[in-house]
Design a protein around this motif. Structure first.
Motif, PDB file in Angstrom:
ATOM      1  N   GLY A 115     -26.349  40.166  24.842  1.00  0.00           N
ATOM      2  CA  GLY A 115     -26.470  41.573  24.499  1.00  0.00           C
ATOM      3  C   GLY A 115     -25.179  42.362  24.624  1.00  0.00           C
ATOM      4  O   GLY A 115     -25.208  43.587  24.646  1.00  0.00           O
ATOM      5  N   CYS A 130     -21.771  48.144  12.872  1.00  0.00           N
ATOM      6  CA  CYS A 130     -20.873  47.019  13.128  1.00  0.00           C
ATOM      7  C   CYS A 130     -19.492  47.463  13.591  1.00  0.00           C
ATOM      8  O   CYS A 130     -18.694  46.644  14.057  1.00  0.00           O
ATOM      9  CB  CYS A 130     -20.746  46.130  11.895  1.00  0.00           C
ATOM     10  SG  CYS A 130     -19.984  46.958  10.477  1.00  0.00           S
ATOM     11  N   GLY A 179     -33.458  44.957  23.754  1.00  0.00           N
ATOM     12  CA  GLY A 179     -32.759  44.052  22.843  1.00  0.00           C
ATOM     13  C   GLY A 179     -33.366  44.056  21.447  1.00  0.00           C
ATOM     14  O   GLY A 179     -32.647  44.007  20.451  1.00  0.00           O
ATOM     15  N   ARG A 180     -34.699  44.133  21.366  1.00  0.00           N
ATOM     16  CA  ARG A 180     -35.353  44.197  20.054  1.00  0.00           C
ATOM     17  C   ARG A 180     -35.010  45.498  19.331  1.00  0.00           C
ATOM     18  O   ARG A 180     -34.803  45.517  18.119  1.00  0.00           O
ATOM     19  CB  ARG A 180     -36.864  44.025  20.197  1.00  0.00           C
ATOM     20  CG  ARG A 180     -37.271  42.586  20.485  1.00  0.00           C
ATOM     21  CD  ARG A 180     -38.766  42.359  20.338  1.00  0.00           C
ATOM     22  NE  ARG A 180     -39.543  42.972  21.397  1.00  0.00           N
ATOM     23  CZ  ARG A 180     -39.829  42.408  22.564  1.00  0.00           C
ATOM     24  NH1 ARG A 180     -39.398  41.186  22.833  1.00  0.00           N
ATOM     25  NH2 ARG A 180     -40.550  43.031  23.468  1.00  0.00           N
ATOM     26  N   TRP A 188     -32.216  47.147  19.770  1.00  0.00           N
ATOM     27  CA  TRP A 188     -30.823  46.961  19.350  1.00  0.00           C
ATOM     28  C   TRP A 188     -30.759  46.175  18.046  1.00  0.00           C
ATOM     29  O   TRP A 188     -30.083  46.579  17.104  1.00  0.00           O
ATOM     30  CB  TRP A 188     -30.037  46.237  20.448  1.00  0.00           C
ATOM     31  CG  TRP A 188     -28.611  46.034  20.050  1.00  0.00           C
ATOM     32  CD1 TRP A 188     -28.079  44.962  19.374  1.00  0.00           C
ATOM     33  CD2 TRP A 188     -27.540  46.942  20.240  1.00  0.00           C
ATOM     34  NE1 TRP A 188     -26.750  45.148  19.153  1.00  0.00           N
ATOM     35  CE2 TRP A 188     -26.383  46.353  19.671  1.00  0.00           C
ATOM     36  CE3 TRP A 188     -27.436  48.192  20.852  1.00  0.00           C
ATOM     37  CZ2 TRP A 188     -25.146  46.987  19.691  1.00  0.00           C
ATOM     38  CZ3 TRP A 188     -26.202  48.814  20.872  1.00  0.00           C
ATOM     39  CH2 TRP A 188     -25.079  48.213  20.296  1.00  0.00           C
ATOM     40  N   LYS A 189     -31.461  45.036  17.997  1.00  0.00           N
ATOM     41  CA  LYS A 189     -31.431  44.182  16.792  1.00  0.00           C
ATOM     42  C   LYS A 189     -31.916  44.946  15.566  1.00  0.00           C
ATOM     43  O   LYS A 189     -31.360  44.805  14.481  1.00  0.00           O
ATOM     44  CB  LYS A 189     -32.293  42.937  16.998  1.00  0.00           C
ATOM     45  CG  LYS A 189     -31.736  41.970  17.995  1.00  0.00           C
ATOM     46  CD  LYS A 189     -30.887  40.952  17.316  1.00  0.00           C
ATOM     47  CE  LYS A 189     -30.540  39.875  18.328  1.00  0.00           C
ATOM     48  NZ  LYS A 189     -29.619  38.929  17.824  1.00  0.00           N
ATOM     49  N   ARG A 190     -32.969  45.753  15.738  1.00  0.00           N
ATOM     50  CA  ARG A 190     -33.529  46.492  14.613  1.00  0.00           C
ATOM     51  C   ARG A 190     -32.585  47.593  14.133  1.00  0.00           C
ATOM     52  O   ARG A 190     -32.419  47.802  12.929  1.00  0.00           O
ATOM     53  CB  ARG A 190     -34.883  47.091  15.015  1.00  0.00           C
ATOM     54  CG  ARG A 190     -35.609  47.785  13.886  1.00  0.00           C
ATOM     55  CD  ARG A 190     -37.063  48.100  14.200  1.00  0.00           C
ATOM     56  NE  ARG A 190     -37.377  48.396  15.574  1.00  0.00           N
ATOM     57  CZ  ARG A 190     -37.236  49.594  16.162  1.00  0.00           C
ATOM     58  NH1 ARG A 190     -36.751  50.606  15.472  1.00  0.00           N
ATOM     59  NH2 ARG A 190     -37.578  49.773  17.419  1.00  0.00           N
ATOM     60  N   GLY A 228     -28.329  45.334  14.684  1.00  0.00           N
ATOM     61  CA  GLY A 228     -28.157  43.977  14.176  1.00  0.00           C
ATOM     62  C   GLY A 228     -27.633  43.056  15.258  1.00  0.00           C
ATOM     63  O   GLY A 228     -27.903  43.251  16.438  1.00  0.00           O
ATOM     64  N   GLY A 229     -26.852  42.062  14.848  1.00  0.00           N
ATOM     65  CA  GLY A 229     -26.386  41.038  15.772  1.00  0.00           C
ATOM     66  C   GLY A 229     -24.975  41.227  16.290  1.00  0.00           C
ATOM     67  O   GLY A 229     -24.462  40.368  16.999  1.00  0.00           O
ATOM     68  N   TYR A 270     -22.360  42.797  18.796  1.00  0.00           N
ATOM     69  CA  TYR A 270     -22.407  43.399  20.134  1.00  0.00           C
ATOM     70  C   TYR A 270     -21.028  43.885  20.541  1.00  0.00           C
ATOM     71  O   TYR A 270     -20.057  43.135  20.484  1.00  0.00           O
ATOM     72  CB  TYR A 270     -22.912  42.390  21.171  1.00  0.00           C
ATOM     73  CG  TYR A 270     -24.336  41.993  20.941  1.00  0.00           C
ATOM     74  CD1 TYR A 270     -25.374  42.850  21.265  1.00  0.00           C
ATOM     75  CD2 TYR A 270     -24.646  40.767  20.378  1.00  0.00           C
ATOM     76  CE1 TYR A 270     -26.695  42.491  21.044  1.00  0.00           C
ATOM     77  CE2 TYR A 270     -25.957  40.400  20.153  1.00  0.00           C
ATOM     78  CZ  TYR A 270     -26.977  41.263  20.491  1.00  0.00           C
ATOM     79  OH  TYR A 270     -28.280  40.906  20.269  1.00  0.00           O
TER      80      TYR A 270
END
Length: 140
Positions: A19, A74, A97-98, A100-102, A105-106, A108
């Motif tokens: 994360g 990004c 974390g979910r 964050w991903k939504r 994205g990926g 960090y």
């Protein structure tokens, strides 16, 4: 892959990050400094009853400020999360974390979570501030 000028560095001799990134290098670009954001709605009221709901709103507010300055998710290079209940934050890390991903994205950024006795708005459970680096030809 975006055209962000950021390189995320995670040396193998350090523990594997989850994360966050251990370091982020910005080779070029315009720095955007993002003020701390809480779960305030447009009328100035804190919304969300728990840490996850407030994290989501605070992150959405931070991303809105970033976008207004020409920065994409990004482009986030460094974030600091201030939490009034670090144990509660850690207990909900998967849910956060979910979120964050939504929303992000990926990618960090370099990231810290710091315990705070109280935030500016007493009802706030979390505040997020950051630095973004916008690549040439975009944004600012």
């Amino acid at each position: 892959m975006s055209d962000t000028p950021l390189e995320r560095i995670n040396p193998p001799q350090l523990s594997a990050p989850s994360g966050f990134s251990h370091a982020v290098v910005a080779a070029t670009g315009t720095m955007v400094f993002l003020a701390g954001q809480t779960a305030l709605d447009a009328s100035g009221r804190i919304v969300g009853h728990g840490i996850v709901e407030q994290f989501e709103r605070a992150l959405a507010n931070l991303l809105a400020a970033a976008a207004a300055a020409g920065a994409a998710p990004c482009d986030l290079a460094k974030l600091t999360v201030f939490a009034v209940d670090v144990d509660g934050y850690r207990a909900h890390a998967r849910e956060i974390g979910r979120v964050w991903k939504r929303l992000v994205g990926g990618d960090y950024p370099a990231m810290s979570v710091i315990g705070a006795a109280r935030l500016w708005d007493g009802a706030a459970l979390v505040e997020i501030e950051g630095i973004a680096v916008v690549g040439r030809g975009r944004g600012v």
